[in-house]
Scaffold this active site. Sequence first.
Site, mmCIF file in Angstrom:
data_model
loop_
_atom_site.group_PDB
_atom_site.id
_atom_site.type_symbol
_atom_site.label_atom_id
_atom_site.label_comp_id
_atom_site.label_asym_id
_atom_site.label_seq_id
_atom_site.Cartn_x
_atom_site.Cartn_y
_atom_site.Cartn_z
ATOM 1 N N GLU A 1 -7.702 23.678 25.161
ATOM 2 C CA GLU A 1 -7.281 24.346 26.394
ATOM 3 C C GLU A 1 -8.080 25.609 26.702
ATOM 4 O O GLU A 1 -8.535 25.809 27.819
ATOM 5 C CB GLU A 1 -5.777 24.622 26.379
ATOM 6 C CG GLU A 1 -4.905 23.351 26.374
ATOM 7 C CD GLU A 1 -5.182 22.393 27.529
ATOM 8 O OE1 GLU A 1 -5.869 22.784 28.498
ATOM 9 O OE2 GLU A 1 -4.733 21.233 27.452
ATOM 10 N N HIS B 1 -11.883 17.939 30.348
ATOM 11 C CA HIS B 1 -11.194 17.545 29.116
ATOM 12 C C HIS B 1 -11.759 16.257 28.525
ATOM 13 O O HIS B 1 -11.574 15.985 27.340
ATOM 14 C CB HIS B 1 -9.697 17.317 29.386
ATOM 15 C CG HIS B 1 -8.823 18.523 29.154
ATOM 16 N ND1 HIS B 1 -8.945 19.331 28.045
ATOM 17 C CD2 HIS B 1 -7.787 19.023 29.876
ATOM 18 C CE1 HIS B 1 -8.019 20.287 28.107
ATOM 19 N NE2 HIS B 1 -7.306 20.132 29.197
ATOM 20 N N GLY C 1 0.661 21.127 35.817
ATOM 21 C CA GLY C 1 -0.303 20.963 36.903
ATOM 22 C C GLY C 1 -0.892 19.566 36.942
ATOM 23 O O GLY C 1 -0.916 18.913 37.980
ATOM 24 N N ALA C 2 -1.354 19.097 35.791
ATOM 25 C CA ALA C 2 -1.994 17.788 35.733
ATOM 26 C C ALA C 2 -2.234 17.418 34.284
ATOM 27 O O ALA C 2 -2.076 18.244 33.393
ATOM 28 C CB ALA C 2 -3.319 17.815 36.480
ATOM 29 N N MET C 3 -2.639 16.170 34.068
ATOM 30 C CA MET C 3 -2.815 15.690 32.700
ATOM 31 C C MET C 3 -4.064 14.822 32.578
ATOM 32 O O MET C 3 -4.286 13.911 33.373
ATOM 33 C CB MET C 3 -1.560 14.895 32.284
ATOM 34 C CG MET C 3 -1.607 14.361 30.874
ATOM 35 S SD MET C 3 -1.718 15.701 29.656
ATOM 36 C CE MET C 3 -2.664 14.884 28.387
ATOM 37 N N GLU C 4 -4.826 15.094 31.524
ATOM 38 C CA GLU C 4 -6.163 14.522 31.353
ATOM 39 C C GLU C 4 -6.191 13.144 30.686
ATOM 40 O O GLU C 4 -7.198 12.792 30.066
ATOM 41 C CB GLU C 4 -7.002 15.495 30.510
ATOM 42 C CG GLU C 4 -6.583 15.633 29.024
ATOM 43 C CD GLU C 4 -5.644 16.794 28.724
ATOM 44 O OE1 GLU C 4 -4.938 17.267 29.639
ATOM 45 O OE2 GLU C 4 -5.609 17.216 27.555
ATOM 46 N N HIS D 1 -10.866 20.903 35.667
ATOM 47 C CA HIS D 1 -10.272 21.121 34.344
ATOM 48 C C HIS D 1 -9.964 19.788 33.654
ATOM 49 O O HIS D 1 -10.377 19.553 32.518
ATOM 50 C CB HIS D 1 -9.009 21.965 34.496
ATOM 51 C CG HIS D 1 -8.291 22.254 33.220
ATOM 52 N ND1 HIS D 1 -8.459 23.432 32.520
ATOM 53 C CD2 HIS D 1 -7.413 21.520 32.494
ATOM 54 C CE1 HIS D 1 -7.711 23.395 31.433
ATOM 55 N NE2 HIS D 1 -7.057 22.253 31.385
ATOM 56 N N GLU D 2 -9.261 18.920 34.368
ATOM 57 C CA GLU D 2 -8.876 17.647 33.738
ATOM 58 C C GLU D 2 -10.117 16.790 33.475
ATOM 59 O O GLU D 2 -10.203 16.119 32.454
ATOM 60 C CB GLU D 2 -7.859 16.886 34.594
ATOM 61 C CG GLU D 2 -6.601 17.681 34.987
ATOM 62 C CD GLU D 2 -5.919 18.410 33.840
ATOM 63 O OE1 GLU D 2 -6.004 17.948 32.691
ATOM 64 O OE2 GLU D 2 -5.303 19.473 34.097
HETATM 65 ZN ZN ZN Z 1 -5.942 21.531 29.894
#
Ligand code: ZN
Length: 867
Positions: free
Chosen positions: A321, A302, A262-265, A298-299
């Site tokens: 997570e 993080h 989905g995505a990355m922090e 969410h990201e």
């Molecule tokens: Zn995550």
Amino acid sequence: MQDHKTIYFKDYLPSPYSVVSCALEFIIEESSTRVENIMEIKRCDPNAKELRLDGEMLDLELIWVNDILYCEEMYTKTEEALILPLDCNSARIRIINRIYPDQNTALEGLYRSGGIWCTQNEPEGFRRITYFIDRPDVMAKFTTKIIANKETCPVLLSNGNLRGTATLENGKHMSLWEDPIPKPCYLFALVAGDLGSITDTFITMSGKKVDLAIYCDRGNENKCHHAMRSLKKSMEWDEYTYGCEYDLEVYNIVAVDSFNMGAMENKGLNIFNSHYVLADEETATDTDFMGIESVIAHEYFHNWTGNRITCRNWFELTLKEGLTVFRDQSFSADMNSELTQRLDDVRALRERQFVEDAGPTSHPIKPDHYMEINNFYTATVYEKGAEVIRMMHTLLGRERFRTAMDRYFENFDGQAVGTEEFLWAMETQSPVDLTQFKRWYSQERTPTLRISVQYRPDSAELVMKIIQNVPKNAQNKEQLPYAMPFKMALLAPDGSEYPLISDDITLLHENVLWIENQIHEICFKEISQPPRLSLNRGFSAPVIIECDTIDYPFLMANERDGFVRFEAAHRFGIETLESMMAGNAVNEHYIESYGAMLCDPTVDPMFKSQILELPTITTLMQRQEIIDVAAIVKVQEELKRVIARRYFTELQTMINALFDPSNVLIDGESMGKRALKNRLLGLVMSLDEESIRYLCIRQYRESLSMSDRLSALDLLENYAPNDVGEALNDFYSRYKDQTLVMNKYFGVCASSRREGTLGRVWALQNDPAYDPKVPNLVRALIGSFARNPVAFYEVSGEGFRFVADKVIEIDALNPQIASGLAGAFKNYGKLSVLQKAQMAMELERIKNHPDLSNNVFEIITKILEAE
Ligand code: ZN
């Protein structure tokens, strides 16, 4: 053949060396990229004599240790590492290597998405960029210099703050980025390309200004505004709720089309699947808008839970997570409706995580071994992990939970820690000892609570007995009972609650019991009449409840806890459908209760749309000993028709009243009304009625919102084979150039219950809009097919064969996406003899394929071993 080796938590040792700083220089050229990496290394274990640097698929050019150029005899190079003798307490290592982003189809390390250079390094992608100690407990200060062609790559981004730019010769330019905060290399990121952007600013609670930017393909800038609003709301929420402030001068988000997840922090430079950034009313559904808000959050969250405090090793993944999912769920609940959010989260948990937990790949939220860590970014680690945090929140209460979180941040900021440290912080505020509770981290499977009650009129007491059953784990070992908070109420005939009075010390607060024993008995006093049971309110514990004395119609009509009210309808639906499968007539009481809910004008539309959803195929499959999809679909459709016929007039009136094709607003009420209308339309479409089909076609044509248009298309696909062709053609020609919308098109076609779906999916692989190198498209076409029970379990076995072919084919390009697809075979142990034999052949065929990735091998062997 690869050697597929297993890695164990018990073998964890701290790294003998650490990296203090890492100065990187990237020279990006059309066909390759040159990486220069200067590391300051420190020895942590005085006995260490050899430095091992991880590195895969790197062309090593030159290496210096303390300014001495090393020749090949002075080090060892393997497929996976570079090993250097190093007997000193500190050293400076300089490495030059070359990588080939254009050939990188696995999408780990530095790769190209469209024309854009971007990175993905979690969990172990950095070793495909340069040699490094690639593990999350090695945290270094990074600086990044990027050099690229100014015309093709006007945008050059990395982590941290921008420290300088310059124009160079030969049409090149450079940017220098400095991240002041030490981080593990999995949070490193780089982006280069020709991108559009929108910008904004945020003033933090201590008055610091942060520059915000969202980058995307040129032309899509106007689709980034929802994401930007979501980002600002997230920043504000984290300050207000947890006192967490952002720590850099900039926060950049980049949307790319090819992304495995989905995505990355990445620190200060999040990289997103464009699906979770780009949206406007014409091309995105209500669900898409909600998804963007929650993934952006969410990201962002993080940054504190994941980046500033990170994981000591990958076994600890749920530390960041589970906690961050819990935080994004709480955020979404605060932004929208708490109840609706909870129901969506519980639905997702039960449809995905409960299934995983009951199947061959089940594992604890903190696994103790793995073959391929990429296979552990699961619903269990994420969503069950979030439930475990939520149980502690319920146990401690809001205030003490916040205090415990403060402790966690104060004590561990800047460190790589484990769930033990987190639990220590929780324990400082917990009213009970958490020793037994910790089993949620080390055991797997979903426990069942069997609940029975006995009412004693003479003493006005109710005795409740709870028996907890914990299934054996995937290795067939016995497991022990879990501790959990159990929220409940006893209801009087008018729906009011009896106060819970008991001598039992397990009664915590606000109607919460603390359950620990395998058999738990509790006596409630001063209950003047036999009460109705309201159990596991708010889904306080992620368990399965079995109880024969639940009054579903009563709860559906009178219960004030929205979850239990929903659950009554859900369970009543399951029982009704299962009884129909056993050959009985439709339960009249269910039809009546359903109708009462349907016609109740006081019920919030979104909640109504959720409560009126019939139990899904997955829910029912999960409960079958031997899977029989056809039997499920048959009774489901029959039940829909019974309801639709009985309430036809009411349904028509309601649908007409809710039909509002020009409304594209995404406030709660508008979304709720659309969701409800589409739920009701789905019911009446099950009747083969000309007037209804016409209504559905009108909705397809006239709606300005994608939610309505797509729902209509999906219903036509499943119920109106003669009319759908025209709608599909129209949809295709409108959106063929917009890959995010084409995902929806492929999704509708591949999820279809119509006959001939496999043939159409097959043909769509040759569509110009399809590309097996783009994960979103694979998930939309092949993934949707694999999740389509009607087509996948079709008796010929061709569904199995097709998905097996795709697993093998895609594994050669992208092992992560292939292993996700391989999960489709998870019900192997629950098939009829014939289907099992068919699937066995395909599983063996995959397993014996030469050069199979660790990712797919691990999943397939687990499935084969389970039965
Ligand atoms: Zn995550």
